[in-house]
Enzyme design. Structure first.
Site, PDB file in Angstrom:
ATOM      1  N   THR A 125      57.385  -1.417 105.348  1.00 19.48           N
ATOM      2  CA  THR A 125      56.803  -0.233 104.718  1.00 19.48           C
ATOM      3  C   THR A 125      57.484   1.063 105.181  1.00 19.48           C
ATOM      4  O   THR A 125      57.851   1.198 106.353  1.00 19.48           O
ATOM      5  CB  THR A 125      55.297  -0.160 105.055  1.00 19.48           C
ATOM      6  N   ILE A 156      53.648   0.571 111.318  1.00 23.98           N
ATOM      7  CA  ILE A 156      54.148  -0.696 111.862  1.00 23.98           C
ATOM      8  C   ILE A 156      53.205  -1.228 112.952  1.00 23.98           C
ATOM      9  O   ILE A 156      53.029  -0.592 114.002  1.00 23.98           O
ATOM     10  CB  ILE A 156      55.598  -0.528 112.404  1.00 23.98           C
ATOM     11  N   GLY A 337      19.726  -3.910 109.033  1.00 21.50           N
ATOM     12  CA  GLY A 337      19.043  -2.627 108.840  1.00 21.50           C
ATOM     13  C   GLY A 337      19.668  -1.528 109.688  1.00 21.50           C
ATOM     14  O   GLY A 337      20.887  -1.484 109.856  1.00 21.50           O
ATOM     15  N   GLU A 361      49.699  -6.275 104.093  1.00 22.78           N
ATOM     16  CA  GLU A 361      50.474  -7.426 103.570  1.00 22.78           C
ATOM     17  C   GLU A 361      50.235  -7.623 102.070  1.00 22.78           C
ATOM     18  O   GLU A 361      50.099  -8.742 101.587  1.00 22.78           O
ATOM     19  CB  GLU A 361      50.183  -8.687 104.396  1.00 22.78           C
ATOM     20  N   SER A 364      44.904  -5.735  97.480  1.00 17.76           N
ATOM     21  CA  SER A 364      44.235  -6.667  96.554  1.00 17.76           C
ATOM     22  C   SER A 364      44.851  -6.564  95.163  1.00 17.76           C
ATOM     23  O   SER A 364      44.987  -7.572  94.448  1.00 17.76           O
ATOM     24  CB  SER A 364      42.740  -6.349  96.482  1.00 17.76           C
TER      25      SER A 364
HETATM   26  C1  FAD Z   1      46.598  -0.946 109.811  1.00 14.91           C
HETATM   27  C2  FAD Z   1      47.835  -1.195 109.015  1.00 14.91           C
HETATM   28  C3  FAD Z   1      48.867  -1.970 109.566  1.00 14.91           C
HETATM   29  C4  FAD Z   1      50.046  -2.177 108.828  1.00 14.91           C
HETATM   30  N1  FAD Z   1      51.071  -2.908 109.414  1.00 14.91           N
HETATM   31  C5  FAD Z   1      52.263  -3.007 108.757  1.00 14.91           C
HETATM   32  C6  FAD Z   1      53.388  -3.654 109.374  1.00 14.91           C
HETATM   33  O1  FAD Z   1      53.299  -4.200 110.492  1.00 14.91           O
HETATM   34  N2  FAD Z   1      54.566  -3.661 108.727  1.00 14.91           N
HETATM   35  C7  FAD Z   1      54.736  -3.094 107.491  1.00 14.91           C
HETATM   36  O2  FAD Z   1      55.835  -3.143 106.965  1.00 14.91           O
HETATM   37  N3  FAD Z   1      53.685  -2.478 106.876  1.00 14.91           N
HETATM   38  C8  FAD Z   1      52.462  -2.420 107.482  1.00 14.91           C
HETATM   39  N4  FAD Z   1      51.403  -1.788 106.876  1.00 14.91           N
HETATM   40  C9  FAD Z   1      51.607  -1.179 105.569  1.00 14.91           C
HETATM   41  C10 FAD Z   1      50.897  -1.902 104.451  1.00 14.91           C
HETATM   42  O3  FAD Z   1      51.519  -3.120 104.167  1.00 14.91           O
HETATM   43  C11 FAD Z   1      50.865  -0.941 103.257  1.00 14.91           C
HETATM   44  O4  FAD Z   1      49.956   0.105 103.596  1.00 14.91           O
HETATM   45  C12 FAD Z   1      50.478  -1.606 101.968  1.00 14.91           C
HETATM   46  O5  FAD Z   1      51.471  -2.497 101.540  1.00 14.91           O
HETATM   47  C13 FAD Z   1      50.199  -0.582 100.846  1.00 14.91           C
HETATM   48  O6  FAD Z   1      51.216   0.359 100.762  1.00 14.91           O
HETATM   49  P1  FAD Z   1      50.846   1.925 100.739  1.00 14.91           P
HETATM   50  O7  FAD Z   1      49.936   2.180 101.867  1.00 14.91           O
HETATM   51  O8  FAD Z   1      52.094   2.691 100.653  1.00 14.91           O
HETATM   52  O9  FAD Z   1      50.012   2.125  99.408  1.00 14.91           O
HETATM   53  P2  FAD Z   1      50.610   2.340  97.928  1.00 14.91           P
HETATM   54  O10 FAD Z   1      51.632   1.303  97.630  1.00 14.91           O
HETATM   55  O11 FAD Z   1      50.990   3.770  97.761  1.00 14.91           O
HETATM   56  O12 FAD Z   1      49.315   2.044  97.043  1.00 14.91           O
HETATM   57  C14 FAD Z   1      48.272   2.980  96.847  1.00 14.91           C
HETATM   58  C15 FAD Z   1      47.266   2.350  95.892  1.00 14.91           C
HETATM   59  O13 FAD Z   1      47.920   2.069  94.627  1.00 14.91           O
HETATM   60  C16 FAD Z   1      47.752   0.706  94.306  1.00 14.91           C
HETATM   61  N5  FAD Z   1      48.945   0.214  93.606  1.00 14.91           N
HETATM   62  C17 FAD Z   1      50.246   0.373  93.954  1.00 14.91           C
HETATM   63  N6  FAD Z   1      51.044  -0.227  93.074  1.00 14.91           N
HETATM   64  C18 FAD Z   1      50.229  -0.796  92.136  1.00 14.91           C
HETATM   65  C19 FAD Z   1      50.441  -1.555  90.940  1.00 14.91           C
HETATM   66  N7  FAD Z   1      51.673  -1.896  90.549  1.00 14.91           N
HETATM   67  N8  FAD Z   1      49.361  -1.951  90.228  1.00 14.91           N
HETATM   68  C20 FAD Z   1      48.100  -1.642  90.626  1.00 14.91           C
HETATM   69  N9  FAD Z   1      47.838  -0.926  91.749  1.00 14.91           N
HETATM   70  C21 FAD Z   1      48.882  -0.514  92.477  1.00 14.91           C
HETATM   71  C22 FAD Z   1      47.558  -0.008  95.638  1.00 14.91           C
HETATM   72  O14 FAD Z   1      46.891  -1.253  95.463  1.00 14.91           O
HETATM   73  C23 FAD Z   1      46.723   1.019  96.400  1.00 14.91           C
HETATM   74  O15 FAD Z   1      45.369   0.872  96.042  1.00 14.91           O
HETATM   75  C24 FAD Z   1      50.191  -1.610 107.550  1.00 14.91           C
HETATM   76  C25 FAD Z   1      49.145  -0.865 107.009  1.00 14.91           C
HETATM   77  C26 FAD Z   1      47.980  -0.671 107.706  1.00 14.91           C
HETATM   78  C27 FAD Z   1      46.863   0.130 107.080  1.00 14.91           C
END
Ligand code: FAD
Length: 376
Positions: A125, A156, A337, A361, A364
């Protein structure tokens, strides 16, 4: 499909439950409150044989399968899904190296990750690229016998507590086919820790930005061929989604057990609240959701172990288990509660942790995209 656990599987689950009770349970409330990361837990988990379950004994692993791994993660997550997440993420680079690495890479990195002496992290990411990870912007430019990496990785897990980073970076054309994977040691000059995130939950598990500034990575640290990095990451994430489903099911079980015990004990209107259908039906729905989630997770694990296609099943398991976990933990708070809303009873923590699992990862929504694509 019917699943009966074999002796090995029961033994692994018991071992993990004992480990979590001894090494995590006494500290988890304080660690969550203070955001304290118990680094030595990795070495202890390694000594107990919990880290290398799926890896070859040639590199210190146990030669077991995904089913055993799932059962281990469930037990750890019942006590702390934050530690469950950190432990599962350290195994993501290990699984990638085991699958696509050279013999030299395996010998150099796997024993240290399996023993817990070294911690791993998975760097996909970026600030501008989450779900659309194939558009990542971190670059790796080849200069003779090495690459020079520049870019920023966001959110990360394990952050700069990790020693071994699996970094996806662009070596070629735009899109996922231009991405390669690299093994980068955190101690390499130019690897810098950025913002350490303050989170809603899972505070024992560090989440940090990592910056790469002219980081020199030797050619021998590239994982497989140029251009294969995104596919390697996606394959690792398919397995990782089964792990996240298992962690969700662990939390759900802890929340359900707590809610059942409370409903049997708590009396209102002269009888235990369990005797009110409004409460017992909620508990029945929670138990059914969890059972369905576990079966999907076991099925995905079974298919992976049997070398069948499992990508769609892994997404189904992750989607169902994490959505169920959100619902089960929210209902657990309701059954308890006002006490459910208080930190002391832990179900509010479970609810905060469930939210994270719907995002990492692959959100949803992304799981639904994978499942829908499988229909074509
Ligand atoms: C606590 C935590 C630990 C993490 N650890 C790691 C890690 O170790 N390594 C790593 O690489 N990443 C890590 N991540 C990152 C994580 O994998 C991403 O946050 C995740 O993949 C979503 O990416 P984003 O946050 O940029 O959201 P975005 O991709 O910007 O999405 C925002 C919203 O838009 C929706 N959306 C996006 N595209 C579509 C589509 N095509 N159709 C419908 N809806 C869509 C998403 O579902 C979401 O609701 C971590 C995240 C968290 C919160």
């Amino acid at each position: 499909m019917h699943f009966t656990l074999n002796e090995n599987q029961v033994a692994i689950a018991e071992l993990a439950a004992k480990f979590a009770a001894k090494e995590i349970a006494p500290h988890v409330d304080a660690d969550e409150a203070n955001g304290f990361f118990r680094k030595d837990l990795f070495r202890k988990a390694g000594e107990a044989g919990l880290l290398g379950i799926q890896l070859s004994s040639e590199f210190g692993g146990s030669d077991l399968g995904t089913m055993e791994y799932v059962l281990m993660l469930e037990e750890i997550a019942k006590v702390s899904s934050g530690y469950g997440t950190s432990l599962s993420v350290t195994m993501l680079p290990a699984s990638m190296i085991a699958k696509a690495g050279t013999q030299a890479q395996k010998e150099k990195y796997l024993p240290a990750l399996v023993s817990g002496e070294k911690i791993g992290a998975f760097c996909l990411t970026e600030p501008q690229n989450g779900s659309d990870a194939g558009s990542l912007q971190t670059t790796a430019v080849r200069k003779g016998d090495h690459y020079v990496l520049n870019g920023v990785k966001q959110f990360i897990t394990n952050g700069m507590q990790a020693d071994i980073l699996l970094v996806m970076a662009r070596t070629g054309q735009a899109g996922s086919k231009g991405v390669s994977a690299f093994i980068v040691e955190t101690k390499t000059p130019g690897v810098k820790g950025g913002k350490l995130e303050k989170k809603m939950g899972m505070r024992v598990s560090p989440t940090q930005e990592i910056l790469f500034e002219n980081v020199v990575v030797p050619l021998e640290n590239r994982l497989s061929d140029e251009g294969t990095g995104f596919t390697a990451a996606k394959t690792a994430l398919d397995g990782g989604r089964i792990s996240i489903a298992a962690i969700a099911n662990g939390i759900s079980k802890a929340a359900l057990d707590r809610a059942i015990a409370y409903a049997k004990e708590r009396e209102q209107f002269g009888k235990p609240i369990m005797e009110f259908q409004g409460v017992s039906f909620t508990l029945a729905d929670m138990a059914t959701e969890l059972e369905a989630s576990r079966l999907l997770t076991f099925q995905a694990a079974y298919r992976k172990d049997e070398h069948m296609d499992f990508s769609v099943q892994a997404s189904m398991a992750k989607l169902k288990s994490t959505e169920s976990c959100m619902r089960i933990t929210t209902d657990a708070v309701q059954v308890l509660g006002g006490y459910g809303y208080m930190e002391e009873f832990q179900v509010e923590r479970y609810m905060r942790e469930a939210k994270m699992l719907q995002i990492v990862e692959g959100t949803s929504q992304i799981q639904r995209i994978v499942i829908a694509r499988g229909m074509k």
